[in-house]
Design a protein around this motif. Sequence first.
Motif, PDB file in Angstrom:
ATOM      1  N   VAL A   1       0.708  -1.098  -0.092  1.00 32.01           N
ATOM      2  CA  VAL A   1       0.387   0.090  -0.394  1.00 32.01           C
ATOM      3  C   VAL A   1       0.800   1.912  -0.037  1.00 32.01           C
ATOM      4  O   VAL A   1       0.774   1.566  -0.585  1.00 32.01           O
ATOM      5  CB  VAL A   1      -0.615  -0.275   1.135  1.00 32.01           C
ATOM      6  CG1 VAL A   1      -1.718   1.281   1.383  1.00 32.01           C
ATOM      7  CG2 VAL A   1      -2.032  -1.285   1.308  1.00 32.01           C
ATOM      8  N   SER A   2       1.699   0.771   0.393  1.00 31.77           N
ATOM      9  CA  SER A   2       3.240   2.317   0.439  1.00 31.77           C
ATOM     10  C   SER A   2       3.491   2.912  -0.216  1.00 31.77           C
ATOM     11  O   SER A   2       4.012   4.026  -1.040  1.00 31.77           O
ATOM     12  CB  SER A   2       3.979   3.011   1.729  1.00 31.77           C
ATOM     13  OG  SER A   2       5.286   1.324   0.987  1.00 31.77           O
ATOM     14  N   LYS A   3       3.986   1.806  -1.624  1.00 34.63           N
ATOM     15  CA  LYS A   3       4.500   1.804  -3.099  1.00 34.63           C
ATOM     16  C   LYS A   3       3.143   2.569  -3.486  1.00 34.63           C
ATOM     17  O   LYS A   3       3.581   3.013  -4.327  1.00 34.63           O
ATOM     18  CB  LYS A   3       4.525   0.333  -3.441  1.00 34.63           C
ATOM     19  CG  LYS A   3       5.639  -0.429  -2.383  1.00 34.63           C
ATOM     20  CD  LYS A   3       6.532  -1.567  -2.782  1.00 34.63           C
ATOM     21  CE  LYS A   3       7.692  -1.790  -1.894  1.00 34.63           C
ATOM     22  NZ  LYS A   3       7.522  -3.422  -2.257  1.00 34.63           N
ATOM     23  N   ARG A   4       1.936   2.046  -3.640  1.00 36.55           N
ATOM     24  CA  ARG A   4       1.241   2.774  -4.456  1.00 36.55           C
ATOM     25  C   ARG A   4       0.602   3.645  -4.436  1.00 36.55           C
ATOM     26  O   ARG A   4      -0.066   4.367  -5.143  1.00 36.55           O
ATOM     27  CB  ARG A   4       0.065   1.559  -5.098  1.00 36.55           C
ATOM     28  CG  ARG A   4       0.603   0.174  -5.070  1.00 36.55           C
ATOM     29  CD  ARG A   4      -0.479  -0.836  -4.921  1.00 36.55           C
ATOM     30  NE  ARG A   4      -0.245  -1.895  -6.049  1.00 36.55           N
ATOM     31  CZ  ARG A   4       0.528  -2.640  -5.489  1.00 36.55           C
ATOM     32  NH1 ARG A   4       0.918  -3.162  -4.487  1.00 36.55           N
ATOM     33  NH2 ARG A   4       0.856  -4.474  -6.988  1.00 36.55           N
ATOM     34  N   PHE A   5      -0.084   4.776  -2.414  1.00 37.05           N
ATOM     35  CA  PHE A   5      -0.649   5.595  -2.518  1.00 37.05           C
ATOM     36  C   PHE A   5       0.213   5.933  -2.064  1.00 37.05           C
ATOM     37  O   PHE A   5       1.575   6.115  -0.718  1.00 37.05           O
ATOM     38  CB  PHE A   5      -1.446   5.149  -1.336  1.00 37.05           C
ATOM     39  CG  PHE A   5      -2.180   3.625  -2.229  1.00 37.05           C
ATOM     40  CD1 PHE A   5      -3.962   4.232  -3.240  1.00 37.05           C
ATOM     41  CD2 PHE A   5      -2.740   2.522  -1.891  1.00 37.05           C
ATOM     42  CE1 PHE A   5      -5.170   3.620  -3.765  1.00 37.05           C
ATOM     43  CE2 PHE A   5      -2.905   2.250  -2.398  1.00 37.05           C
ATOM     44  CZ  PHE A   5      -4.179   2.353  -3.702  1.00 37.05           C
ATOM     45  N   LYS A   6       0.431   7.560  -1.730  1.00 39.50           N
ATOM     46  CA  LYS A   6       0.623   9.008  -1.448  1.00 39.50           C
ATOM     47  C   LYS A   6      -0.332   9.633  -0.947  1.00 39.50           C
ATOM     48  O   LYS A   6      -1.314   9.165  -1.433  1.00 39.50           O
ATOM     49  CB  LYS A   6       1.783   9.942  -2.745  1.00 39.50           C
ATOM     50  CG  LYS A   6       2.618   9.020  -3.227  1.00 39.50           C
ATOM     51  CD  LYS A   6       2.984   8.497  -2.301  1.00 39.50           C
ATOM     52  CE  LYS A   6       4.547   7.273  -3.215  1.00 39.50           C
ATOM     53  NZ  LYS A   6       5.446   6.125  -2.014  1.00 39.50           N
TER      54      LYS A   6
ATOM     55  N   LYS B   1      -5.460  13.982   1.550  1.00 39.81           N
ATOM     56  CA  LYS B   1      -5.617  12.635   0.957  1.00 39.81           C
ATOM     57  C   LYS B   1      -5.298  12.403   0.466  1.00 39.81           C
ATOM     58  O   LYS B   1      -4.155  12.450   0.301  1.00 39.81           O
ATOM     59  CB  LYS B   1      -7.290  13.512  -0.261  1.00 39.81           C
ATOM     60  CG  LYS B   1      -7.890  14.547   0.511  1.00 39.81           C
ATOM     61  CD  LYS B   1      -9.180  15.419  -0.787  1.00 39.81           C
ATOM     62  CE  LYS B   1     -10.077  16.039  -0.413  1.00 39.81           C
ATOM     63  NZ  LYS B   1     -10.702  16.638  -1.306  1.00 39.81           N
ATOM     64  N   PHE B   2      -5.841  11.008  -0.229  1.00 41.34           N
ATOM     65  CA  PHE B   2      -4.721   9.289  -0.677  1.00 41.34           C
ATOM     66  C   PHE B   2      -5.051  10.484  -2.366  1.00 41.34           C
ATOM     67  O   PHE B   2      -5.388  10.275  -2.460  1.00 41.34           O
ATOM     68  CB  PHE B   2      -5.272   8.456  -0.666  1.00 41.34           C
ATOM     69  CG  PHE B   2      -5.384   7.672   1.254  1.00 41.34           C
ATOM     70  CD1 PHE B   2      -3.678   7.221   1.340  1.00 41.34           C
ATOM     71  CD2 PHE B   2      -6.079   7.776   1.949  1.00 41.34           C
ATOM     72  CE1 PHE B   2      -3.443   7.078   2.720  1.00 41.34           C
ATOM     73  CE2 PHE B   2      -5.742   7.252   3.285  1.00 41.34           C
ATOM     74  CZ  PHE B   2      -4.365   7.389   3.256  1.00 41.34           C
TER      75      PHE B   2
ATOM     76  N   THR C   1      -4.389  10.583  -9.404  1.00 41.27           N
ATOM     77  CA  THR C   1      -6.087  11.065  -8.988  1.00 41.27           C
ATOM     78  C   THR C   1      -6.521  10.800  -7.920  1.00 41.27           C
ATOM     79  O   THR C   1      -5.821  10.309  -6.996  1.00 41.27           O
ATOM     80  CB  THR C   1      -7.488  10.474  -9.722  1.00 41.27           C
ATOM     81  OG1 THR C   1      -6.808   8.427  -9.331  1.00 41.27           O
ATOM     82  CG2 THR C   1      -7.214  10.899 -11.281  1.00 41.27           C
ATOM     83  N   ASN C   2      -7.413  10.898  -7.314  1.00 38.53           N
ATOM     84  CA  ASN C   2      -8.013  10.760  -5.729  1.00 38.53           C
ATOM     85  C   ASN C   2      -8.437   9.731  -5.658  1.00 38.53           C
ATOM     86  O   ASN C   2      -9.269   9.275  -6.571  1.00 38.53           O
ATOM     87  CB  ASN C   2      -8.232  12.057  -4.707  1.00 38.53           C
ATOM     88  CG  ASN C   2      -8.269  13.596  -5.237  1.00 38.53           C
ATOM     89  OD1 ASN C   2      -6.881  13.605  -5.202  1.00 38.53           O
ATOM     90  ND2 ASN C   2      -9.036  14.861  -4.862  1.00 38.53           N
TER      91      ASN C   2
ATOM     92  N   GLN D   1     -10.603   5.429   1.751  1.00 37.82           N
ATOM     93  CA  GLN D   1      -9.598   5.516   2.402  1.00 37.82           C
ATOM     94  C   GLN D   1      -9.843   5.116   4.003  1.00 37.82           C
ATOM     95  O   GLN D   1      -8.777   5.279   4.348  1.00 37.82           O
ATOM     96  CB  GLN D   1     -10.196   7.960   2.707  1.00 37.82           C
ATOM     97  CG  GLN D   1      -9.193   8.404   1.441  1.00 37.82           C
ATOM     98  CD  GLN D   1      -9.879  10.059   1.748  1.00 37.82           C
ATOM     99  OE1 GLN D   1      -9.751  10.233   2.576  1.00 37.82           O
ATOM    100  NE2 GLN D   1      -8.908  10.176   0.632  1.00 37.82           N
ATOM    101  N   TYR D   2     -10.672   4.298   4.418  1.00 36.87           N
ATOM    102  CA  TYR D   2     -10.642   4.220   5.594  1.00 36.87           C
ATOM    103  C   TYR D   2     -10.330   2.819   5.507  1.00 36.87           C
ATOM    104  O   TYR D   2      -8.915   3.123   7.059  1.00 36.87           O
ATOM    105  CB  TYR D   2     -12.219   3.835   5.556  1.00 36.87           C
ATOM    106  CG  TYR D   2     -11.820   2.742   7.678  1.00 36.87           C
ATOM    107  CD1 TYR D   2     -12.003   3.601   8.546  1.00 36.87           C
ATOM    108  CD2 TYR D   2     -12.535   1.444   7.367  1.00 36.87           C
ATOM    109  CE1 TYR D   2     -12.317   3.351  10.305  1.00 36.87           C
ATOM    110  CE2 TYR D   2     -12.558   1.343   8.542  1.00 36.87           C
ATOM    111  CZ  TYR D   2     -12.438   1.801   9.955  1.00 36.87           C
ATOM    112  OH  TYR D   2     -11.796   1.184  11.651  1.00 36.87           O
TER     113      TYR D   2
END
Length: 65
Positions: A10-15, A21-22, A48-49, A55-56
């Motif tokens: 998850v840390s590699k795919r999302f900032k 916001k993610f 994109t968001n 997000q939860y």
Amino acid sequence: MYKLKTLSSVSKRFKISYSGKFLRRSACKSHLLQKKTSKRKRNLRRVTNVNYFDQYSLNNNLPYS
């Protein structure tokens, strides 16, 4: 209290943006690009968001973000 582990996939795919916001990359950009128009491929480059309802679960997988 023990340390919570972040899910590395998850840390590699999302900032996370400055507003909290993610952010994620757009899908459909890895293969079969010949039949997609250049305008469509150009718009897929954008970040994109993440959907509000997802997000939860991301908050659980990235506890120290």
